[in-house]
Design an enzyme around this catalytic site. Sequence first.
Site, PDB file in Angstrom:
ATOM      1  N   GLY A  44       0.881  -1.178  -0.087  1.00  0.00           N
ATOM      2  CA  GLY A  44       0.072  -0.245   0.065  1.00  0.00           C
ATOM      3  C   GLY A  44       0.846   1.225  -0.048  1.00  0.00           C
ATOM      4  O   GLY A  44       0.567   2.324  -0.753  1.00  0.00           O
ATOM      5  N   CYS A  45       1.941   1.188   0.947  1.00  0.00           N
ATOM      6  CA  CYS A  45       2.798   2.233   0.825  1.00  0.00           C
ATOM      7  C   CYS A  45       3.482   2.805  -0.581  1.00  0.00           C
ATOM      8  O   CYS A  45       3.706   3.892  -0.939  1.00  0.00           O
ATOM      9  CB  CYS A  45       3.754   2.328   2.146  1.00  0.00           C
ATOM     10  SG  CYS A  45       2.954   1.983   3.524  1.00  0.00           S
ATOM     11  N   THR A  46       3.806   1.449  -1.406  1.00  0.00           N
ATOM     12  CA  THR A  46       4.481   1.731  -2.655  1.00  0.00           C
ATOM     13  C   THR A  46       3.423   2.166  -3.501  1.00  0.00           C
ATOM     14  O   THR A  46       3.888   3.505  -4.200  1.00  0.00           O
ATOM     15  CB  THR A  46       5.072   0.311  -3.120  1.00  0.00           C
ATOM     16  OG1 THR A  46       6.087  -0.164  -1.978  1.00  0.00           O
ATOM     17  CG2 THR A  46       5.707   0.690  -4.278  1.00  0.00           C
ATOM     18  N   ALA A  49       3.169   6.107  -2.764  1.00  0.00           N
ATOM     19  CA  ALA A  49       4.403   6.750  -3.078  1.00  0.00           C
ATOM     20  C   ALA A  49       4.296   6.919  -4.780  1.00  0.00           C
ATOM     21  O   ALA A  49       4.561   7.974  -5.291  1.00  0.00           O
ATOM     22  CB  ALA A  49       5.577   5.998  -2.662  1.00  0.00           C
TER      23      ALA A  49
END
Length: 156
Positions: A44-46, A49
């Site tokens: 999710g963070c990738t 970003a």
Amino acid sequence: MTPITIGQPLPPLTAATTQGTFDSAALRGKPFVLYFYPKDSTPGCTVEAQDFRDRHAQFQALGCAVFGISRDTLKSHQNFADKQCLPFPLITDPDETLCTLFGVMKLKNLYGKQVRGIERSTFLIDRQGVLVQEWRGVKVPGHVDAVLQAAQNLAA
């Protein structure tokens, strides 16, 4: 420390980033986005970003800076930024100073266990250094578009 709320100015803040030092006072006269995410290189963070990366030119056209923040180390941030070709700085917050100021630390369930971690959240700061909008408990799909729209409204 009491978390900041909408309508309040940010106190003077400095922190280490992948591109030098973050200094909120130096950003006066320019809107900026602070997005908090749980951990470098997680799915999710990738995606989040990458979404900020893919819209970075549109934020820049508005004069709006973007900063990602997590508790990861500068080395972890640099690896993540390099791998994802992130054009914006990632702020390291290992002592949770910024996390506390913005009230993003929460108890979360991870594989049936309670763990303390960052609740995915984004904050829009205006030219005067005042918090004008926040998104908490963010779901990644469509989120960056909503933040961009808010930045466009702020610039109008």
